[in-house]
Design a protein around this motif. Structure first.
Motif, PDB file in Angstrom:
ATOM      1  N   ILE A 144       0.854  -1.186   0.000  1.00 24.94           N
ATOM      2  CA  ILE A 144       0.000   0.000   0.000  1.00 24.94           C
ATOM      3  C   ILE A 144       0.891   1.237   0.000  1.00 24.94           C
ATOM      4  O   ILE A 144       1.812   1.354   0.806  1.00 24.94           O
ATOM      5  CB  ILE A 144      -0.916   0.028   1.251  1.00 24.94           C
ATOM      6  CG1 ILE A 144      -1.755  -1.257   1.331  1.00 24.94           C
ATOM      7  CG2 ILE A 144      -1.801   1.268   1.232  1.00 24.94           C
ATOM      8  CD1 ILE A 144      -2.703  -1.464   0.186  1.00 24.94           C
ATOM      9  N   ARG A 145       0.606   2.145  -0.916  1.00 30.48           N
ATOM     10  CA  ARG A 145       1.363   3.408  -0.981  1.00 30.48           C
ATOM     11  C   ARG A 145       0.924   4.316   0.166  1.00 30.48           C
ATOM     12  O   ARG A 145      -0.276   4.519   0.388  1.00 30.48           O
ATOM     13  CB  ARG A 145       1.116   4.098  -2.322  1.00 30.48           C
ATOM     14  CG  ARG A 145       1.710   3.379  -3.511  1.00 30.48           C
ATOM     15  CD  ARG A 145       1.121   3.879  -4.834  1.00 30.48           C
ATOM     16  NE  ARG A 145       1.255   5.306  -5.012  1.00 30.48           N
ATOM     17  CZ  ARG A 145       2.317   5.906  -5.550  1.00 30.48           C
ATOM     18  NH1 ARG A 145       3.367   5.168  -5.959  1.00 30.48           N
ATOM     19  NH2 ARG A 145       2.365   7.214  -5.697  1.00 30.48           N
ATOM     20  N   VAL A 146       1.910   4.872   0.882  1.00 27.91           N
ATOM     21  CA  VAL A 146       1.580   5.741   2.009  1.00 27.91           C
ATOM     22  C   VAL A 146       2.372   7.035   1.917  1.00 27.91           C
ATOM     23  O   VAL A 146       3.477   7.089   1.361  1.00 27.91           O
ATOM     24  CB  VAL A 146       1.832   5.059   3.375  1.00 27.91           C
ATOM     25  CG1 VAL A 146       0.964   3.837   3.547  1.00 27.91           C
ATOM     26  CG2 VAL A 146       3.300   4.720   3.551  1.00 27.91           C
ATOM     27  N   GLU A 183      10.381   3.201  10.044  1.00 25.27           N
ATOM     28  CA  GLU A 183       9.453   2.135  10.406  1.00 25.27           C
ATOM     29  C   GLU A 183       8.599   1.730   9.203  1.00 25.27           C
ATOM     30  O   GLU A 183       8.360   0.540   8.962  1.00 25.27           O
ATOM     31  CB  GLU A 183       8.548   2.562  11.553  1.00 25.27           C
ATOM     32  CG  GLU A 183       7.563   1.474  11.939  1.00 25.27           C
ATOM     33  CD  GLU A 183       6.710   1.821  13.139  1.00 25.27           C
ATOM     34  OE1 GLU A 183       5.824   1.010  13.477  1.00 25.27           O
ATOM     35  OE2 GLU A 183       6.905   2.908  13.726  1.00 25.27           O
ATOM     36  N   ILE A 184       8.129   2.722   8.448  1.00 25.70           N
ATOM     37  CA  ILE A 184       7.324   2.413   7.262  1.00 25.70           C
ATOM     38  C   ILE A 184       8.111   1.532   6.304  1.00 25.70           C
ATOM     39  O   ILE A 184       7.609   0.520   5.789  1.00 25.70           O
ATOM     40  CB  ILE A 184       6.889   3.706   6.549  1.00 25.70           C
ATOM     41  CG1 ILE A 184       5.924   4.514   7.423  1.00 25.70           C
ATOM     42  CG2 ILE A 184       6.232   3.387   5.201  1.00 25.70           C
ATOM     43  CD1 ILE A 184       5.651   5.922   6.911  1.00 25.70           C
ATOM     44  N   PHE A 190       4.069  -1.931   2.835  1.00 21.12           N
ATOM     45  CA  PHE A 190       3.943  -0.478   2.748  1.00 21.12           C
ATOM     46  C   PHE A 190       5.054   0.084   1.868  1.00 21.12           C
ATOM     47  O   PHE A 190       6.197  -0.366   1.924  1.00 21.12           O
ATOM     48  CB  PHE A 190       4.018   0.182   4.128  1.00 21.12           C
ATOM     49  CG  PHE A 190       2.896  -0.219   5.047  1.00 21.12           C
ATOM     50  CD1 PHE A 190       1.645   0.369   4.950  1.00 21.12           C
ATOM     51  CD2 PHE A 190       3.092  -1.213   6.008  1.00 21.12           C
ATOM     52  CE1 PHE A 190       0.621  -0.019   5.792  1.00 21.12           C
ATOM     53  CE2 PHE A 190       2.067  -1.598   6.851  1.00 21.12           C
ATOM     54  CZ  PHE A 190       0.821  -1.006   6.750  1.00 21.12           C
ATOM     55  N   GLN A 191       4.710   1.107   1.070  1.00 17.29           N
ATOM     56  CA  GLN A 191       5.696   1.828   0.278  1.00 17.29           C
ATOM     57  C   GLN A 191       5.561   3.310   0.569  1.00 17.29           C
ATOM     58  O   GLN A 191       4.502   3.910   0.333  1.00 17.29           O
ATOM     59  CB  GLN A 191       5.500   1.577  -1.228  1.00 17.29           C
ATOM     60  CG  GLN A 191       6.514   2.332  -2.089  1.00 17.29           C
ATOM     61  CD  GLN A 191       6.193   2.279  -3.573  1.00 17.29           C
ATOM     62  OE1 GLN A 191       5.180   1.712  -3.974  1.00 17.29           O
ATOM     63  NE2 GLN A 191       7.047   2.865  -4.398  1.00 17.29           N
ATOM     64  N   LEU A 192       6.611   3.919   1.082  1.00 14.95           N
ATOM     65  CA  LEU A 192       6.611   5.344   1.366  1.00 14.95           C
ATOM     66  C   LEU A 192       6.834   6.117   0.073  1.00 14.95           C
ATOM     67  O   LEU A 192       7.848   5.924  -0.600  1.00 14.95           O
ATOM     68  CB  LEU A 192       7.707   5.678   2.380  1.00 14.95           C
ATOM     69  CG  LEU A 192       7.862   7.154   2.769  1.00 14.95           C
ATOM     70  CD1 LEU A 192       6.584   7.685   3.411  1.00 14.95           C
ATOM     71  CD2 LEU A 192       9.052   7.325   3.708  1.00 14.95           C
ATOM     72  N   VAL A 193       5.877   6.995  -0.278  1.00 15.74           N
ATOM     73  CA  VAL A 193       5.991   7.706  -1.560  1.00 15.74           C
ATOM     74  C   VAL A 193       6.041   9.220  -1.401  1.00 15.74           C
ATOM     75  O   VAL A 193       6.471   9.917  -2.328  1.00 15.74           O
ATOM     76  CB  VAL A 193       4.830   7.335  -2.497  1.00 15.74           C
ATOM     77  CG1 VAL A 193       4.888   5.859  -2.861  1.00 15.74           C
ATOM     78  CG2 VAL A 193       3.474   7.696  -1.903  1.00 15.74           C
ATOM     79  N   VAL A 244      16.260   7.977   4.376  1.00 13.20           N
ATOM     80  CA  VAL A 244      15.710   6.634   4.552  1.00 13.20           C
ATOM     81  C   VAL A 244      15.189   6.080   3.233  1.00 13.20           C
ATOM     82  O   VAL A 244      15.409   4.909   2.891  1.00 13.20           O
ATOM     83  CB  VAL A 244      14.571   6.653   5.586  1.00 13.20           C
ATOM     84  CG1 VAL A 244      13.913   5.285   5.704  1.00 13.20           C
ATOM     85  CG2 VAL A 244      15.088   7.122   6.947  1.00 13.20           C
ATOM     86  N   TRP A 245      14.500   6.936   2.458  1.00 19.71           N
ATOM     87  CA  TRP A 245      13.834   6.462   1.242  1.00 19.71           C
ATOM     88  C   TRP A 245      13.640   7.627   0.271  1.00 19.71           C
ATOM     89  O   TRP A 245      13.347   8.747   0.684  1.00 19.71           O
ATOM     90  CB  TRP A 245      12.471   5.873   1.606  1.00 19.71           C
ATOM     91  CG  TRP A 245      11.849   5.045   0.521  1.00 19.71           C
ATOM     92  CD1 TRP A 245      10.851   5.418  -0.316  1.00 19.71           C
ATOM     93  CD2 TRP A 245      12.186   3.707   0.159  1.00 19.71           C
ATOM     94  NE1 TRP A 245      10.534   4.404  -1.171  1.00 19.71           N
ATOM     95  CE2 TRP A 245      11.341   3.331  -0.895  1.00 19.71           C
ATOM     96  CE3 TRP A 245      13.120   2.783   0.641  1.00 19.71           C
ATOM     97  CZ2 TRP A 245      11.403   2.068  -1.499  1.00 19.71           C
ATOM     98  CZ3 TRP A 245      13.177   1.529   0.053  1.00 19.71           C
ATOM     99  CH2 TRP A 245      12.332   1.181  -1.005  1.00 19.71           C
ATOM    100  N   GLU A 246      13.770   7.359  -1.006  1.00 21.84           N
ATOM    101  CA  GLU A 246      13.564   8.387  -2.020  1.00 21.84           C
ATOM    102  C   GLU A 246      12.068   8.634  -2.209  1.00 21.84           C
ATOM    103  O   GLU A 246      11.278   7.704  -2.377  1.00 21.84           O
ATOM    104  CB  GLU A 246      14.184   7.959  -3.342  1.00 21.84           C
ATOM    105  CG  GLU A 246      14.118   9.030  -4.418  1.00 21.84           C
ATOM    106  CD  GLU A 246      14.848   8.631  -5.682  1.00 21.84           C
ATOM    107  OE1 GLU A 246      14.727   9.371  -6.689  1.00 21.84           O
ATOM    108  OE2 GLU A 246      15.524   7.581  -5.669  1.00 21.84           O
ATOM    109  N   LEU A 247      11.684   9.911  -2.194  1.00 29.41           N
ATOM    110  CA  LEU A 247      10.278  10.287  -2.269  1.00 29.41           C
ATOM    111  C   LEU A 247       9.864  10.625  -3.701  1.00 29.41           C
ATOM    112  O   LEU A 247      10.668  11.125  -4.492  1.00 29.41           O
ATOM    113  CB  LEU A 247      10.002  11.495  -1.378  1.00 29.41           C
ATOM    114  CG  LEU A 247      10.234  11.305   0.119  1.00 29.41           C
ATOM    115  CD1 LEU A 247      10.097  12.640   0.849  1.00 29.41           C
ATOM    116  CD2 LEU A 247       9.253  10.284   0.687  1.00 29.41           C
TER     117      LEU A 247
END
Length: 405
Positions: A144-146, A183-184, A190-193, A244-247
């Protein structure tokens, strides 16, 4: 300022319709859309559907240059739009559900729809939101994209004891954002977008209130200092999260803060919607003046006194803190105002003022709503004014049997 020519145009175009009737003026709507793009100065605008609530208008503006994506206000709404646009040029529209969802049925529908999972993102601001999704879908649910929401209110004393802004996310600092992002990304499913940060104390408060110079000075002082603090903190949050993650996106602002939000280099897109419609709450801003693109008419049914005309209904109150600013306002003919003792009512709305003496039973008074999208909850259709003629009617969300809030 409203003019007799504007009233004549509206009256003539709708003379075949019995009020109450709501009209969208396409020329004004398009002019407002172009002005939002001008103000955004190259930043794409994500349309806030809550402020529109009419699929015809949403689709119209999404096909204009400068607009990319929808900010939805409910997950069932987002899923409905995905279905409606599946076989159109809007099939790949990115939709951000800007408010946390606890709708288990909608979450299950999202998880079961591969197309929706590619284009719809939901807001989270805590582990509790992630836990809720896991509980609703099971631990092995599809990805799920979050989008992580940041609290961008202003704390002038540096602590939560003084809070200026909306009460939304508990995530305030870069450290808190970085921990939640980690955490995400560590949790399966979960995918952080993105990151969303709505500066309501700037976007939602007009800096030019009529007749109140002291309040005007105080608001501008607050907004300057809040904006200065926010640029540094939002940028630090984005850096902490991208470590943490590329947005895919960083969303900020609203119709009332475009100039301030676009100056923040960490923001990649701006949310806006109310500026398309031009409700009365946007009459008190110094940097822009949207045209009234959606107005409604109610009929005169009584003349209890020579200088008072009583309208049928019209008491379409807007959400927010109760007060005069949430009441609809007489627009045409000019020179009308509500009675302080009655305001705007469900069954009748008396108006007075210089323009009231000439009104007779059967005349219509044109009104403006205080907030943009909420008028669509009162009407099943908007009549489309193109030039000087009403060409057709288009359904609101309510008219399509859709109500999401």
């Amino acid at each position: 300022m409203p003019t007799s020519a504007q009233r004549s145009r509206l009256d003539a175009a709708t003379e075949h319709l019995d009020p109450p009737v709501a009209v969208v003026d396409l020329a004004a709507f398009d002019r407002n859309a172009e002005d939002l793009v001008r103000r955004a100065a190259g930043r794409p605008i994500r349309v806030a559907s809550k402020s529109v609530r009419c699929r015809f208008l949403l689709e119209r503006v999404l096909r204009m240059p400068g607009y990319e994506g929808v900010m939805s206000y409910a997950l069932p709404e987002a899923l409905w739009l995905v279905d409606e646009w599946a076989d159109t040029d809007l099939a790949d529209t990115d939709i951000l559900v800007a408010y946390p969802t606890t709708d288990r049925a909608a979450l299950r529908a999202l998880a079961a729809d591969e197309r929706a999972r590619r284009t719809v993102s939901i807001i989270v601001d805590s582990s509790e939101h992630l836990d809720f999704v896991d509980e609703a879908l099971g631990a092995d649910h599809p990805e799920i994209r979050v989008c992580l929401e940041l609290d961008v209110s202003w704390r002038p004393l540096g602590t939560a004891s003084v809070h200026v802004g909306t009460r939304r996310s508990p995530v305030f600092t870069p450290e808190q954002a970085g921990r939640l992002a980690a955490e995400i990304c560590a949790r399966p499913g979960f995918q952080l977008v993105g990151v969303m940060a709505y500066e309501g104390q700037i976007a939602g408060l007009g800096d030019n209130p009529a007749g109140n110079p002291l309040l005007r000075t105080a608001l501008r002082w607050m907004q300057r200092r809040s904006a200065r603090e926010l640029v540094g903190r939002r940028g630090a949050v984005v850096r902490a999260v991208t470590d943490v993650w590329e947005l895919e996106f960083v969303n900020g602002g609203g119709t009332g803060s475009i100039e301030i939000t676009r100056a923040d280099p960490s923001v990649t897109e701006i949310a806006a919607g109310s500026g398309l419609i031009g409700p009365t709450l946007f009459d008190n801003y110094s940097q822009f003046s949207p045209l009234p693109a959606v107005v409604f008419a109610v009929p005169v049914v009584r003349k209890p006194a020579p200088d008072i005309a009583t309208l049928l209904g019209g008491g379409y109150l807007a959400s927010g803190p109760a007060g005069q600013s949430r009441l609809p306002r007489p627009y045409l003919p000019g020179g009308l105002k509500l009675l302080g003792a009655e305001g705007a009512g469900e069954v009748q709305t008396p108006v007075t003022g210089p323009g009231a003496r000439a009104l007779k039973v059967g005349d219509r008074v044109w009104m403006r709503h205080a907030k943009a999208g909420e008028l669509a909850e009162r009407f099943t259709e908007y009549h489309v004014l193109d030039g000087d003629k009403v060409t057709h009617a288009v359904p609101t969300y309510r008219g399509e049997d859709r109500s999401f809030g």
